[in-house]
Design a protein around this motif. Structure first.
Motif, PDB file in Angstrom:
ATOM      1  N   VAL A  52       0.846  -1.191   0.000  1.00 24.87           N
ATOM      2  CA  VAL A  52       0.000   0.000   0.000  1.00 24.87           C
ATOM      3  C   VAL A  52       0.879   1.237   0.000  1.00 24.87           C
ATOM      4  CG1 VAL A  52      -0.185   0.185   2.520  1.00 24.87           C
ATOM      5  CG2 VAL A  52      -2.045   1.046   1.088  1.00 24.87           C
ATOM      6  N   ASP A  53       0.391   2.288  -0.605  1.00 27.44           N
ATOM      7  CA  ASP A  53       1.076   3.582  -0.630  1.00 27.44           C
ATOM      8  C   ASP A  53       0.442   4.474   0.431  1.00 27.44           C
ATOM      9  OD1 ASP A  53       1.994   6.210  -1.248  1.00 27.44           O
ATOM     10  OD2 ASP A  53       2.352   5.603  -3.323  1.00 27.44           O
ATOM     11  N   VAL A  54       1.250   5.062   1.286  1.00 25.96           N
ATOM     12  CA  VAL A  54       0.724   5.882   2.375  1.00 25.96           C
ATOM     13  C   VAL A  54      -0.048   7.094   1.851  1.00 25.96           C
ATOM     14  CG1 VAL A  54       2.739   7.396   2.646  1.00 25.96           C
ATOM     15  CG2 VAL A  54       1.344   6.823   4.647  1.00 25.96           C
ATOM     16  N   PHE A  55       0.196   7.481   0.596  1.00 29.03           N
ATOM     17  CA  PHE A  55      -0.523   8.616   0.030  1.00 29.03           C
ATOM     18  C   PHE A  55      -1.887   8.236  -0.531  1.00 29.03           C
ATOM     19  CE2 PHE A  55       4.022   9.967  -0.642  1.00 29.03           C
ATOM     20  CZ  PHE A  55       4.039  10.828   0.448  1.00 29.03           C
ATOM     21  N   ASP A  56      -2.165   6.945  -0.598  1.00 25.35           N
ATOM     22  CA  ASP A  56      -3.487   6.467  -1.014  1.00 25.35           C
ATOM     23  C   ASP A  56      -4.315   6.276   0.257  1.00 25.35           C
ATOM     24  OD1 ASP A  56      -5.740   5.133  -1.930  1.00 25.35           O
ATOM     25  OD2 ASP A  56      -4.635   3.896  -3.363  1.00 25.35           O
ATOM     26  N   ALA A  57      -4.911   7.363   0.712  1.00 25.50           N
ATOM     27  CA  ALA A  57      -5.596   7.356   2.009  1.00 25.50           C
ATOM     28  C   ALA A  57      -6.698   6.311   2.079  1.00 25.50           C
ATOM     29  CB  ALA A  57      -6.163   8.741   2.308  1.00 25.50           C
ATOM     30  N   GLU A  58      -7.443   6.160   1.002  1.00 27.98           N
ATOM     31  CA  GLU A  58      -8.565   5.212   0.998  1.00 27.98           C
ATOM     32  C   GLU A  58      -8.077   3.777   1.117  1.00 27.98           C
ATOM     33  OE1 GLU A  58     -12.359   3.988  -1.887  1.00 27.98           O
ATOM     34  OE2 GLU A  58     -11.284   5.879  -2.199  1.00 27.98           O
ATOM     35  N   ALA A  59      -7.053   3.411   0.335  1.00 30.08           N
ATOM     36  CA  ALA A  59      -6.519   2.050   0.384  1.00 30.08           C
ATOM     37  C   ALA A  59      -5.843   1.774   1.726  1.00 30.08           C
ATOM     38  CB  ALA A  59      -5.530   1.835  -0.756  1.00 30.08           C
ATOM     39  N   LEU A  60      -5.145   2.773   2.250  1.00 30.59           N
ATOM     40  CA  LEU A  60      -4.477   2.617   3.543  1.00 30.59           C
ATOM     41  C   LEU A  60      -5.499   2.370   4.644  1.00 30.59           C
ATOM     42  CD1 LEU A  60      -1.838   2.803   5.241  1.00 30.59           C
ATOM     43  CD2 LEU A  60      -2.304   5.254   5.451  1.00 30.59           C
ATOM     44  N   GLN A  61      -6.566   3.151   4.646  1.00 31.04           N
ATOM     45  CA  GLN A  61      -7.586   2.985   5.677  1.00 31.04           C
ATOM     46  C   GLN A  61      -8.272   1.633   5.548  1.00 31.04           C
ATOM     47  OE1 GLN A  61      -9.806   6.402   6.941  1.00 31.04           O
ATOM     48  NE2 GLN A  61     -11.726   5.262   6.965  1.00 31.04           N
ATOM     49  N   ALA A  62      -8.570   1.214   4.325  1.00 30.27           N
ATOM     50  CA  ALA A  62      -9.213  -0.090   4.132  1.00 30.27           C
ATOM     51  C   ALA A  62      -8.319  -1.214   4.653  1.00 30.27           C
ATOM     52  CB  ALA A  62      -9.527  -0.304   2.658  1.00 30.27           C
ATOM     53  N   ALA A  63      -7.021  -1.118   4.375  1.00 34.58           N
ATOM     54  CA  ALA A  63      -6.087  -2.145   4.836  1.00 34.58           C
ATOM     55  C   ALA A  63      -6.025  -2.181   6.355  1.00 34.58           C
ATOM     56  CB  ALA A  63      -4.697  -1.888   4.256  1.00 34.58           C
ATOM     57  N   MET A  64      -5.943  -1.017   6.969  1.00 34.36           N
ATOM     58  CA  MET A  64      -5.785  -0.980   8.417  1.00 34.36           C
ATOM     59  C   MET A  64      -7.070  -1.389   9.144  1.00 34.36           C
ATOM     60  SD  MET A  64      -3.846   1.912  10.729  1.00 34.36           S
ATOM     61  CE  MET A  64      -2.668   2.337   9.462  1.00 34.36           C
ATOM     62  N   VAL A  65      -8.210  -0.992   8.611  1.00 30.18           N
ATOM     63  CA  VAL A  65      -9.481  -1.396   9.224  1.00 30.18           C
ATOM     64  C   VAL A  65      -9.640  -2.912   9.157  1.00 30.18           C
ATOM     65  CG1 VAL A  65     -11.990  -1.300   8.938  1.00 30.18           C
ATOM     66  CG2 VAL A  65     -10.649   0.805   8.898  1.00 30.18           C
ATOM     67  N   GLY A  66      -9.172  -3.511   8.067  1.00 30.55           N
ATOM     68  CA  GLY A  66      -9.234  -4.967   7.953  1.00 30.55           C
ATOM     69  C   GLY A  66      -8.334  -5.680   8.935  1.00 30.55           C
ATOM     70  N   ILE A  67      -7.200  -5.066   9.243  1.00 31.93           N
ATOM     71  CA  ILE A  67      -6.224  -5.680  10.163  1.00 31.93           C
ATOM     72  C   ILE A  67      -6.585  -5.410  11.617  1.00 31.93           C
ATOM     73  CG2 ILE A  67      -3.794  -5.575  10.910  1.00 31.93           C
ATOM     74  CD1 ILE A  67      -3.164  -4.879   7.924  1.00 31.93           C
ATOM     75  N   LYS A  68      -7.119  -4.222  11.894  1.00 24.79           N
ATOM     76  CA  LYS A  68      -7.456  -3.779  13.253  1.00 24.79           C
ATOM     77  C   LYS A  68      -6.248  -3.863  14.195  1.00 24.79           C
ATOM     78  CE  LYS A  68     -12.425  -4.711  13.155  1.00 24.79           C
ATOM     79  NZ  LYS A  68     -12.491  -4.893  11.685  1.00 24.79           N
ATOM     80  N   PRO A  69      -5.157  -3.195  13.860  1.00 28.10           N
ATOM     81  CA  PRO A  69      -3.982  -3.261  14.727  1.00 28.10           C
ATOM     82  C   PRO A  69      -4.187  -2.489  16.024  1.00 28.10           C
ATOM     83  CG  PRO A  69      -3.623  -1.646  13.024  1.00 28.10           C
ATOM     84  CD  PRO A  69      -4.945  -2.296  12.721  1.00 28.10           C
ATOM     85  N   ALA A  70      -3.758  -3.069  17.123  1.00 25.66           N
ATOM     86  CA  ALA A  70      -3.793  -2.340  18.395  1.00 25.66           C
ATOM     87  C   ALA A  70      -2.758  -1.228  18.389  1.00 25.66           C
ATOM     88  CB  ALA A  70      -3.533  -3.298  19.550  1.00 25.66           C
ATOM     89  N   ARG A  99       6.051  13.036   5.910  1.00 31.80           N
ATOM     90  CA  ARG A  99       5.819  13.425   7.304  1.00 31.80           C
ATOM     91  C   ARG A  99       4.543  14.232   7.490  1.00 31.80           C
ATOM     92  NH1 ARG A  99      12.211  14.709   7.979  1.00 31.80           N
ATOM     93  NH2 ARG A  99      12.812  12.701   8.897  1.00 31.80           N
ATOM     94  N   THR A 100       4.121  14.933   6.478  1.00 32.10           N
ATOM     95  CA  THR A 100       2.900  15.738   6.596  1.00 32.10           C
ATOM     96  C   THR A 100       1.688  14.925   6.132  1.00 32.10           C
ATOM     97  OG1 THR A 100       3.424  16.745   4.437  1.00 32.10           O
ATOM     98  CG2 THR A 100       4.071  17.950   6.399  1.00 32.10           C
ATOM     99  N   GLU A 101       1.561  14.762   4.827  1.00 35.89           N
ATOM    100  CA  GLU A 101       0.399  14.059   4.273  1.00 35.89           C
ATOM    101  C   GLU A 101       0.379  12.591   4.674  1.00 35.89           C
ATOM    102  OE1 GLU A 101      -1.409  12.910  -0.142  1.00 35.89           O
ATOM    103  OE2 GLU A 101       0.111  14.483   0.037  1.00 35.89           O
ATOM    104  N   GLY A 102       1.526  11.926   4.613  1.00 36.53           N
ATOM    105  CA  GLY A 102       1.586  10.508   4.969  1.00 36.53           C
ATOM    106  C   GLY A 102       1.193  10.259   6.414  1.00 36.53           C
TER     107      GLY A 102
END
Length: 249
Positions: A52-70, A99-102
């Protein structure tokens, strides 16, 4: 069942030193890379790869919501190999964007996923001129010019995002200049160096202590004090993992 942990930048210099420590501690490590060809290498090290690319906010959020990291660990940078001086001016802008957008995207994704702790990489050589050694309460060099100002403003934005994340404990580690395996320097270099393995151990200690705030992580030197990290996190710059010898020092 082990706790899920999300490492943004798992294939980088400190990510490579950190991942074995996290696995040893019992975490299930999900590590990001932008490059699909690096996924197999991460998997071979026991990491669940996340391309995943940290600048792809939608894909990043989908990945993290699926993982549910503490826990989320932010070790992302965008720097040229061996810190090539000819490329560093351009790299300053790319790194500042990380550091800003990512960071903004990582914080939003961590909040959406219900994460409780976010630990982020910052740097310890961006303090404004003033009394030495620098401590965490000293101001950053926001009056700098040129590429240094770009870097300092990126650092300031990262730290604001992490420390201001609602519902999440935010920890900022201001690392010194890395040296050691996988870095650009075999030996200490710069005003406030730190061995990459010692920096990785500081990150693990930050997870265990889960304290909001900023901590300098550097070897003892006249420029920067790491006394706060020693007191609050139990860290020391001599902490390294010597796998070849089978001992921790």
């Amino acid at each position: 069942m082990s706790e899920n942990i999300f490492v943004a930048g798992a294939a980088g210099a400190i990510g490579s030193a950190l991942v074995p420590l996290l696995i040893e501690a019992g975490y299930t490590v999900h590590g990001t890379t932008r490059r699909p060809e690096r996924a197999r290498a991460l998997e071979a090290r026991g990491v669940v790869p996340v391309v995943v690319d940290v600048f792809d906010a939608e894909a990043l959020q989908a990945a993290m919501v699926g993982i549910k990291p503490a826990i989320v660990i932010h070790q992302l940078t965008d720097l040229p190999p061996d810190l090539d001086p000819r490329k560093m001016a351009d790299a300053a802008y790319r790194n500042a964007r990380v550091r800003t957008e990512g960071t903004r995207n990582l914080v939003a994704a961590a909040q959406a996923a219900g994460s409780r702790l976010l630990v982020a990489q910052s740097i310890a050589w961006v303090y404004a001129p003033g009394p030495l050694p620098h401590v965490e309460e000293h101001p950053l060099d926001l009056q700098a010019e040129g590429s240094r100002r770009v870097s300092v403003e990126g650092v300031a934005a990262l730290e604001r995002s992490v420390l201001g994340a609602k519902g999440i404990t935010g920890t900022v580690l201001r690392y010194g200049q890395f040296y050691g395996p996988g870095t650009s320097n075999a030996e200490p270099k710069g005003a406030c160096p730190v061995h990459v393995e010692a920096a990785a151990r500081a990150t693990v200690l930050a997870l265990r202590n889960a304290r909001s705030g900023i901590f300098n992580i550097a070897e003892d030197n006249p420029e920067v004090s790491s006394e706060k990290a020693k007191r609050a996190l139990g860290w020391h710059p001599s902490m390294r993992l010597r796998e070849r010898q089978g001992v921790a020092s």
